[in-house]
Design a protein around this motif. Structure first.
Motif, PDB file in Angstrom:
ATOM      1  N   ARG A  21      29.115  30.463  61.560  1.00 57.14           N
ATOM      2  CA  ARG A  21      29.794  29.228  61.960  1.00 57.14           C
ATOM      3  C   ARG A  21      31.049  29.593  62.733  1.00 57.14           C
ATOM      4  NH1 ARG A  21      30.328  24.876  57.433  1.00 57.14           N
ATOM      5  NH2 ARG A  21      31.374  24.048  59.229  1.00 57.14           N
ATOM      6  N   ARG A  22      31.420  28.762  63.653  1.00 56.17           N
ATOM      7  CA  ARG A  22      32.623  29.017  64.444  1.00 56.17           C
ATOM      8  C   ARG A  22      33.545  27.809  64.438  1.00 56.17           C
ATOM      9  NH1 ARG A  22      31.547  33.762  66.658  1.00 56.17           N
ATOM     10  NH2 ARG A  22      29.434  34.282  67.209  1.00 56.17           N
ATOM     11  N   ASP A  23      33.322  26.900  63.490  1.00 60.25           N
ATOM     12  CA  ASP A  23      34.107  25.674  63.468  1.00 60.25           C
ATOM     13  C   ASP A  23      35.042  25.584  62.265  1.00 60.25           C
ATOM     14  OD1 ASP A  23      32.093  25.419  61.609  1.00 60.25           O
ATOM     15  OD2 ASP A  23      31.619  23.343  62.105  1.00 60.25           O
ATOM     16  N   TYR A  24      35.533  26.710  61.794  1.00 57.88           N
ATOM     17  CA  TYR A  24      36.470  26.692  60.678  1.00 57.88           C
ATOM     18  C   TYR A  24      37.764  26.019  61.120  1.00 57.88           C
ATOM     19  CZ  TYR A  24      33.342  30.081  58.531  1.00 57.88           C
ATOM     20  OH  TYR A  24      32.252  30.703  58.004  1.00 57.88           O
ATOM     21  N   LYS A  25      38.404  25.344  60.175  1.00 57.59           N
ATOM     22  CA  LYS A  25      39.665  24.654  60.454  1.00 57.59           C
ATOM     23  C   LYS A  25      40.719  25.116  59.474  1.00 57.59           C
ATOM     24  CE  LYS A  25      37.305  20.562  62.200  1.00 57.59           C
ATOM     25  NZ  LYS A  25      36.101  21.278  62.406  1.00 57.59           N
ATOM     26  N   VAL A  26      41.973  24.979  59.857  1.00 66.86           N
ATOM     27  CA  VAL A  26      43.077  25.325  58.969  1.00 66.86           C
ATOM     28  C   VAL A  26      42.918  24.516  57.686  1.00 66.86           C
ATOM     29  CG1 VAL A  26      45.583  25.189  58.655  1.00 66.86           C
ATOM     30  CG2 VAL A  26      44.628  25.956  60.849  1.00 66.86           C
ATOM     31  N   GLY A  27      43.013  25.206  56.557  1.00 68.91           N
ATOM     32  CA  GLY A  27      42.866  24.573  55.257  1.00 68.91           C
ATOM     33  C   GLY A  27      41.496  24.769  54.634  1.00 68.91           C
ATOM     34  N   ASP A  28      40.481  25.182  55.436  1.00 69.85           N
ATOM     35  CA  ASP A  28      39.143  25.405  54.888  1.00 69.85           C
ATOM     36  C   ASP A  28      39.158  26.544  53.882  1.00 69.85           C
ATOM     37  OD1 ASP A  28      38.016  23.441  56.455  1.00 69.85           O
ATOM     38  OD2 ASP A  28      36.908  24.815  57.759  1.00 69.85           O
ATOM     39  N   GLU A  29      38.473  26.326  52.760  1.00 70.65           N
ATOM     40  CA  GLU A  29      38.263  27.411  51.806  1.00 70.65           C
ATOM     41  C   GLU A  29      37.103  28.249  52.314  1.00 70.65           C
ATOM     42  OE1 GLU A  29      37.975  26.362  47.699  1.00 70.65           O
ATOM     43  OE2 GLU A  29      39.542  24.842  47.899  1.00 70.65           O
ATOM     44  N   VAL A  30      37.265  29.560  52.281  1.00 72.87           N
ATOM     45  CA  VAL A  30      36.249  30.481  52.780  1.00 72.87           C
ATOM     46  C   VAL A  30      36.147  31.672  51.843  1.00 72.87           C
ATOM     47  CG1 VAL A  30      36.565  29.848  55.213  1.00 72.87           C
ATOM     48  CG2 VAL A  30      37.925  31.704  54.255  1.00 72.87           C
ATOM     49  N   ARG A  31      35.118  32.453  52.044  1.00 69.06           N
ATOM     50  CA  ARG A  31      35.010  33.768  51.420  1.00 69.06           C
ATOM     51  C   ARG A  31      34.957  34.753  52.577  1.00 69.06           C
ATOM     52  NH1 ARG A  31      34.417  33.704  46.103  1.00 69.06           N
ATOM     53  NH2 ARG A  31      33.623  35.818  46.009  1.00 69.06           N
ATOM     54  N   ILE A  32      35.690  35.845  52.444  1.00 72.43           N
ATOM     55  CA  ILE A  32      35.750  36.820  53.532  1.00 72.43           C
ATOM     56  C   ILE A  32      35.347  38.197  53.045  1.00 72.43           C
ATOM     57  CG2 ILE A  32      37.562  35.570  54.760  1.00 72.43           C
ATOM     58  CD1 ILE A  32      39.556  37.676  53.699  1.00 72.43           C
ATOM     59  N   PHE A  44      35.974  38.092  48.753  1.00 70.97           N
ATOM     60  CA  PHE A  44      37.342  37.606  48.648  1.00 70.97           C
ATOM     61  C   PHE A  44      37.458  36.119  48.972  1.00 70.97           C
ATOM     62  CE2 PHE A  44      37.596  42.107  49.697  1.00 70.97           C
ATOM     63  CZ  PHE A  44      38.391  42.576  48.647  1.00 70.97           C
ATOM     64  N   PRO A  45      37.803  35.272  47.976  1.00 71.70           N
ATOM     65  CA  PRO A  45      38.056  33.865  48.286  1.00 71.70           C
ATOM     66  C   PRO A  45      39.401  33.729  48.989  1.00 71.70           C
ATOM     67  CG  PRO A  45      38.332  34.257  45.934  1.00 71.70           C
ATOM     68  CD  PRO A  45      37.904  35.555  46.556  1.00 71.70           C
ATOM     69  N   GLY A  46      39.470  32.845  49.960  1.00 69.15           N
ATOM     70  CA  GLY A  46      40.716  32.640  50.696  1.00 69.15           C
ATOM     71  C   GLY A  46      40.751  31.275  51.349  1.00 69.15           C
ATOM     72  N   ARG A  47      41.771  31.065  52.177  1.00 65.24           N
ATOM     73  CA  ARG A  47      41.948  29.793  52.868  1.00 65.24           C
ATOM     74  C   ARG A  47      42.413  30.093  54.290  1.00 65.24           C
ATOM     75  NH1 ARG A  47      42.406  24.849  50.872  1.00 65.24           N
ATOM     76  NH2 ARG A  47      42.630  25.668  48.780  1.00 65.24           N
ATOM     77  N   VAL A  48      41.818  29.390  55.260  1.00 61.95           N
ATOM     78  CA  VAL A  48      42.196  29.562  56.665  1.00 61.95           C
ATOM     79  C   VAL A  48      43.597  28.988  56.859  1.00 61.95           C
ATOM     80  CG1 VAL A  48      41.653  28.957  59.054  1.00 61.95           C
ATOM     81  CG2 VAL A  48      39.804  29.435  57.443  1.00 61.95           C
ATOM     82  N   VAL A  49      44.504  29.811  57.402  1.00 63.53           N
ATOM     83  CA  VAL A  49      45.877  29.354  57.640  1.00 63.53           C
ATOM     84  C   VAL A  49      46.196  29.237  59.127  1.00 63.53           C
ATOM     85  CG1 VAL A  49      46.799  30.137  55.424  1.00 63.53           C
ATOM     86  CG2 VAL A  49      46.816  31.705  57.377  1.00 63.53           C
ATOM     87  N   GLN A  50      45.354  29.841  59.989  1.00 63.94           N
ATOM     88  CA  GLN A  50      45.587  29.745  61.427  1.00 63.94           C
ATOM     89  C   GLN A  50      44.299  30.052  62.171  1.00 63.94           C
ATOM     90  OE1 GLN A  50      48.750  32.294  62.817  1.00 63.94           O
ATOM     91  NE2 GLN A  50      48.652  31.526  64.902  1.00 63.94           N
ATOM     92  N   ALA A  51      44.072  29.318  63.258  1.00 63.09           N
ATOM     93  CA  ALA A  51      42.931  29.582  64.143  1.00 63.09           C
ATOM     94  C   ALA A  51      43.492  30.053  65.481  1.00 63.09           C
ATOM     95  CB  ALA A  51      42.101  28.324  64.331  1.00 63.09           C
ATOM     96  N   ILE A  83      32.464  33.162  55.404  1.00 65.35           N
ATOM     97  CA  ILE A  83      31.465  32.148  55.058  1.00 65.35           C
ATOM     98  C   ILE A  83      32.167  31.071  54.241  1.00 65.35           C
ATOM     99  CG2 ILE A  83      29.468  33.696  55.042  1.00 65.35           C
ATOM    100  CD1 ILE A  83      29.648  33.659  51.966  1.00 65.35           C
ATOM    101  N   HIS A  84      31.577  29.869  54.250  1.00 66.32           N
ATOM    102  CA  HIS A  84      32.051  28.850  53.325  1.00 66.32           C
ATOM    103  C   HIS A  84      31.517  29.218  51.953  1.00 66.32           C
ATOM    104  CE1 HIS A  84      34.061  25.855  55.765  1.00 66.32           C
ATOM    105  NE2 HIS A  84      33.159  26.053  56.704  1.00 66.32           N
ATOM    106  N   PRO A  85      32.286  28.963  50.890  1.00 65.31           N
ATOM    107  CA  PRO A  85      31.749  29.268  49.562  1.00 65.31           C
ATOM    108  C   PRO A  85      30.493  28.430  49.307  1.00 65.31           C
ATOM    109  CG  PRO A  85      34.068  28.591  49.436  1.00 65.31           C
ATOM    110  CD  PRO A  85      33.612  28.396  50.845  1.00 65.31           C
TER     111      PRO A  85
END
Length: 135
Positions: A21-32, A44-51, A83-85
């Motif tokens: 996916r290439r449509d992540y937004k600031v605030g999205d919960e992700v696993r990296i 690693f669970p995390g959160r997008v802070v900047q695109a 990835i999204h969780p």
């Protein structure tokens, strides 16, 4: 001869299809997974802070230090390293509509990935109100 190896070991997980996916937004919960980590997991669970304009993302995640305290860390990741969780099964409800993709076709139906903990079977009898004898 370019000086490189003529053959290399190939891991089975490297052959698996992966939707990036290439449509992540600031605030999205992700696993990296960390850049350069060859494992197929996204631990690693995390959160997008900047695109960034180049398609990369800054992700904040928590690292546990030697005292057991969680310390925020940030890593620049490409979309293929995120990835999204997965959606837990207990959050899915009968009748919900979700987008997905066909992961596998068999004579009795299709296995569809909707982003849950595993793929689900869409039985051939659910594909149409008409008789379907071949997918």
């Amino acid at each position: 001869d370019e000086g490189g190896a003529a053959v290399s070991d190939l891991q089975v997980w490297e052959l698996q299809k992966m939707v990036v996916r290439r449509d992540y937004k600031v605030g999205d919960e992700v696993r990296i997974k960390m850049p350069g980590d060859p494992r197929p997991t996204f631990p690693f669970p995390g959160r997008v802070v900047q695109a960034f304009e180049d398609g990369a993302y800054q992700v904040q995640w928590l690292m546990t230090d030697e005292r057991g305290d969680e310390v925020p860390q940030q890593t620049k990741c490409r979309a293929k390293e995120m990835i999204h969780p997965p959606i837990p099964f207990d959050e899915l409800q009968i009748g919900q509509k979700r987008h997905g993709y066909v992961a596998n076709l068999l004579e009795f139906g299709a296995f569809v990935d909707i982003g849950a903990e595993s793929c689900g079977l869409l039985h051939i009898s659910s594909l149409s109100t008409e008789l379907v004898d071949n997918i």
